[in-house]
Motif scaffolding. Structure first.
Motif, PDB file in Angstrom:
ATOM      1  N   MET A   1       0.703  -1.296  -0.135  1.00 40.21           N
ATOM      2  CA  MET A   1      -0.031  -0.085   0.065  1.00 40.21           C
ATOM      3  C   MET A   1       0.952   1.214  -0.159  1.00 40.21           C
ATOM      4  O   MET A   1       1.885   1.320   0.734  1.00 40.21           O
ATOM      5  N   LEU A   2       0.522   2.205  -0.671  1.00 50.48           N
ATOM      6  CA  LEU A   2       1.149   3.434  -0.737  1.00 50.48           C
ATOM      7  C   LEU A   2       0.981   4.379   0.389  1.00 50.48           C
ATOM      8  O   LEU A   2      -0.174   4.500   0.993  1.00 50.48           O
ATOM      9  N   HIS A   3       2.103   5.067   0.880  1.00 49.43           N
ATOM     10  CA  HIS A   3       1.847   5.964   1.985  1.00 49.43           C
ATOM     11  C   HIS A   3       1.606   7.164   1.468  1.00 49.43           C
ATOM     12  O   HIS A   3       2.029   7.560   0.375  1.00 49.43           O
ATOM     13  N   ALA A   4       1.077   8.258   2.188  1.00 44.22           N
ATOM     14  CA  ALA A   4       0.492   9.339   1.802  1.00 44.22           C
ATOM     15  C   ALA A   4       2.010  10.238   1.746  1.00 44.22           C
ATOM     16  O   ALA A   4       2.844   9.899   2.161  1.00 44.22           O
ATOM     17  N   MET A   5       1.951  11.110   0.900  1.00 39.96           N
ATOM     18  CA  MET A   5       3.080  12.030   0.310  1.00 39.96           C
ATOM     19  C   MET A   5       3.634  12.716   1.683  1.00 39.96           C
ATOM     20  O   MET A   5       2.862  13.481   2.486  1.00 39.96           O
ATOM     21  N   PRO A  12       6.112   7.497  -6.405  1.00 36.15           N
ATOM     22  CA  PRO A  12       6.131   7.431  -7.651  1.00 36.15           C
ATOM     23  C   PRO A  12       4.705   7.111  -8.205  1.00 36.15           C
ATOM     24  O   PRO A  12       4.342   7.998  -9.278  1.00 36.15           O
ATOM     25  N   ALA A  13       3.808   6.610  -7.699  1.00 39.12           N
ATOM     26  CA  ALA A  13       2.575   6.474  -8.267  1.00 39.12           C
ATOM     27  C   ALA A  13       1.399   7.588  -8.152  1.00 39.12           C
ATOM     28  O   ALA A  13       0.694   7.793  -8.880  1.00 39.12           O
ATOM     29  N   ALA A  14       2.155   8.409  -7.195  1.00 32.86           N
ATOM     30  CA  ALA A  14       1.277   9.787  -6.894  1.00 32.86           C
ATOM     31  C   ALA A  14       1.525  10.914  -7.686  1.00 32.86           C
ATOM     32  O   ALA A  14       0.847  11.711  -8.136  1.00 32.86           O
ATOM     33  N   ALA A  15       3.027  10.929  -8.086  1.00 33.46           N
ATOM     34  CA  ALA A  15       3.384  11.972  -8.720  1.00 33.46           C
ATOM     35  C   ALA A  15       4.764  11.665  -9.470  1.00 33.46           C
ATOM     36  O   ALA A  15       5.622  10.851  -8.914  1.00 33.46           O
ATOM     37  N   LEU A  28      -4.396   2.800 -10.278  1.00 29.64           N
ATOM     38  CA  LEU A  28      -5.480   2.867  -9.174  1.00 29.64           C
ATOM     39  C   LEU A  28      -4.794   3.228  -7.604  1.00 29.64           C
ATOM     40  O   LEU A  28      -5.527   4.045  -7.121  1.00 29.64           O
ATOM     41  N   ALA A  29      -3.661   2.602  -7.369  1.00 31.84           N
ATOM     42  CA  ALA A  29      -3.091   2.986  -6.023  1.00 31.84           C
ATOM     43  C   ALA A  29      -2.643   4.429  -6.128  1.00 31.84           C
ATOM     44  O   ALA A  29      -2.917   4.821  -5.041  1.00 31.84           O
ATOM     45  N   GLY A  30      -2.204   4.876  -7.056  1.00 32.11           N
ATOM     46  CA  GLY A  30      -1.992   6.414  -7.059  1.00 32.11           C
ATOM     47  C   GLY A  30      -3.199   7.285  -6.919  1.00 32.11           C
ATOM     48  O   GLY A  30      -2.856   8.142  -5.979  1.00 32.11           O
ATOM     49  N   LEU A  31      -4.091   6.708  -7.544  1.00 33.25           N
ATOM     50  CA  LEU A  31      -5.323   7.482  -7.471  1.00 33.25           C
ATOM     51  C   LEU A  31      -5.811   7.360  -5.917  1.00 33.25           C
ATOM     52  O   LEU A  31      -6.290   8.335  -5.399  1.00 33.25           O
ATOM     53  N   GLU A  32      -6.064   6.245  -5.376  1.00 38.44           N
ATOM     54  CA  GLU A  32      -6.208   6.134  -3.904  1.00 38.44           C
ATOM     55  C   GLU A  32      -5.678   6.867  -3.043  1.00 38.44           C
ATOM     56  O   GLU A  32      -6.024   7.415  -2.212  1.00 38.44           O
ATOM     57  N   SER A  33      -4.206   7.048  -3.222  1.00 30.25           N
ATOM     58  CA  SER A  33      -3.343   7.646  -2.330  1.00 30.25           C
ATOM     59  C   SER A  33      -3.738   9.139  -2.448  1.00 30.25           C
ATOM     60  O   SER A  33      -3.673   9.866  -1.189  1.00 30.25           O
ATOM     61  N   ILE A  34      -3.958   9.617  -3.715  1.00 29.33           N
ATOM     62  CA  ILE A  34      -4.404  11.158  -3.847  1.00 29.33           C
ATOM     63  C   ILE A  34      -5.712  11.207  -2.899  1.00 29.33           C
ATOM     64  O   ILE A  34      -5.712  12.350  -2.588  1.00 29.33           O
ATOM     65  N   VAL A  35      -6.573  10.486  -3.372  1.00 31.68           N
ATOM     66  CA  VAL A  35      -7.902  10.664  -2.536  1.00 31.68           C
ATOM     67  C   VAL A  35      -7.690  10.794  -1.227  1.00 31.68           C
ATOM     68  O   VAL A  35      -8.387  11.677  -0.590  1.00 31.68           O
ATOM     69  N   GLN A  36      -7.019   9.863  -0.576  1.00 36.52           N
ATOM     70  CA  GLN A  36      -6.648   9.808   0.944  1.00 36.52           C
ATOM     71  C   GLN A  36      -6.180  11.162   1.267  1.00 36.52           C
ATOM     72  O   GLN A  36      -6.440  11.648   2.325  1.00 36.52           O
ATOM     73  N   GLU A  56      -7.130  13.135 -11.393  1.00 33.33           N
ATOM     74  CA  GLU A  56      -8.031  13.280 -12.694  1.00 33.33           C
ATOM     75  C   GLU A  56      -7.293  12.460 -13.856  1.00 33.33           C
ATOM     76  O   GLU A  56      -8.014  11.777 -14.610  1.00 33.33           O
ATOM     77  N   ALA A  57      -6.042  12.826 -13.919  1.00 33.05           N
ATOM     78  CA  ALA A  57      -5.130  11.976 -15.161  1.00 33.05           C
ATOM     79  C   ALA A  57      -5.174  10.487 -14.962  1.00 33.05           C
ATOM     80  O   ALA A  57      -5.263   9.750 -15.707  1.00 33.05           O
ATOM     81  N   LEU A  58      -4.858  10.039 -13.555  1.00 36.62           N
ATOM     82  CA  LEU A  58      -5.003   8.713 -13.179  1.00 36.62           C
ATOM     83  C   LEU A  58      -6.241   8.081 -13.449  1.00 36.62           C
ATOM     84  O   LEU A  58      -6.590   7.121 -14.031  1.00 36.62           O
ATOM     85  N   ARG A  59      -7.300   8.841 -13.027  1.00 38.52           N
ATOM     86  CA  ARG A  59      -8.837   8.310 -13.277  1.00 38.52           C
ATOM     87  C   ARG A  59      -8.885   8.062 -14.650  1.00 38.52           C
ATOM     88  O   ARG A  59      -9.429   7.172 -14.991  1.00 38.52           O
ATOM     89  N   ALA A  60      -8.815   9.174 -15.442  1.00 36.51           N
ATOM     90  CA  ALA A  60      -8.731   8.845 -17.136  1.00 36.51           C
ATOM     91  C   ALA A  60      -8.171   7.827 -17.552  1.00 36.51           C
ATOM     92  O   ALA A  60      -8.798   6.918 -18.449  1.00 36.51           O
ATOM     93  N   ALA A  61      -7.055   7.422 -16.868  1.00 38.39           N
ATOM     94  CA  ALA A  61      -6.040   6.416 -17.577  1.00 38.39           C
ATOM     95  C   ALA A  61      -6.768   5.049 -17.137  1.00 38.39           C
ATOM     96  O   ALA A  61      -6.945   4.143 -18.017  1.00 38.39           O
ATOM     97  N   CYS A  62      -7.000   4.996 -15.732  1.00 35.12           N
ATOM     98  CA  CYS A  62      -7.763   3.920 -15.296  1.00 35.12           C
ATOM     99  C   CYS A  62      -9.094   3.448 -16.349  1.00 35.12           C
ATOM    100  O   CYS A  62      -9.353   2.377 -16.579  1.00 35.12           O
ATOM    101  N   GLN A  63      -9.963   4.425 -16.358  1.00 35.15           N
ATOM    102  CA  GLN A  63     -11.196   4.095 -17.194  1.00 35.15           C
ATOM    103  C   GLN A  63     -10.965   3.852 -18.636  1.00 35.15           C
ATOM    104  O   GLN A  63     -11.453   3.029 -19.046  1.00 35.15           O
TER     105      GLN A  63
END
Length: 94
Positions: A1-5, A12-15, A28-36, A56-63
């Motif tokens: 699990m990714l930790h908050a920045m 790397p997954a967040a930025a 998806l893990a990067g997106l979850e980290s950002i949401v948290q 938003e860019a991560l969400r679009a890539a996942c979609q």
């Protein structure tokens, strides 16, 4: 699990990592980290805006990847009785 920045650093997954090079799971893990981080509400405004844009860019890539997977599934060829008999090549261009 990714930790908050932490302030001044990021996972790397967040930025920083190119989204196109990420797997669906990494994006998806990067997106979850950002949401948290945004839900905590302790991120400065400027960083929140950057995080939101990255999210938003991560969400679009996942979609996009989910849509491609759905299209591949829909291209499974079925017989008259409904049984899968094979597949047709998926044309990524549409």
């Amino acid at each position: 699990m990714l930790h908050a920045m932490d302030e001044g650093t990021s996972s790397p997954a967040a930025a920083g990592q190119d989204i196109a090079g990420m797997s669906f799971e990494q994006a998806l893990a990067g997106l979850e980290s950002i949401v948290q981080q945004l839900e905590r509400g302790d991120v400065p405004l400027d960083q929140s805006i950057s995080l939101y844009e990255r999210g938003e860019a991560l969400r679009a890539a996942c979609q996009q990847r989910l849509d491609a997977a759905q299209a591949r599934i829909e291209r499974i060829v079925t017989a008259a009785d409904g049984r899968a008999t094979g597949t047709r090549p998926f044309d990524a261009e549409g």
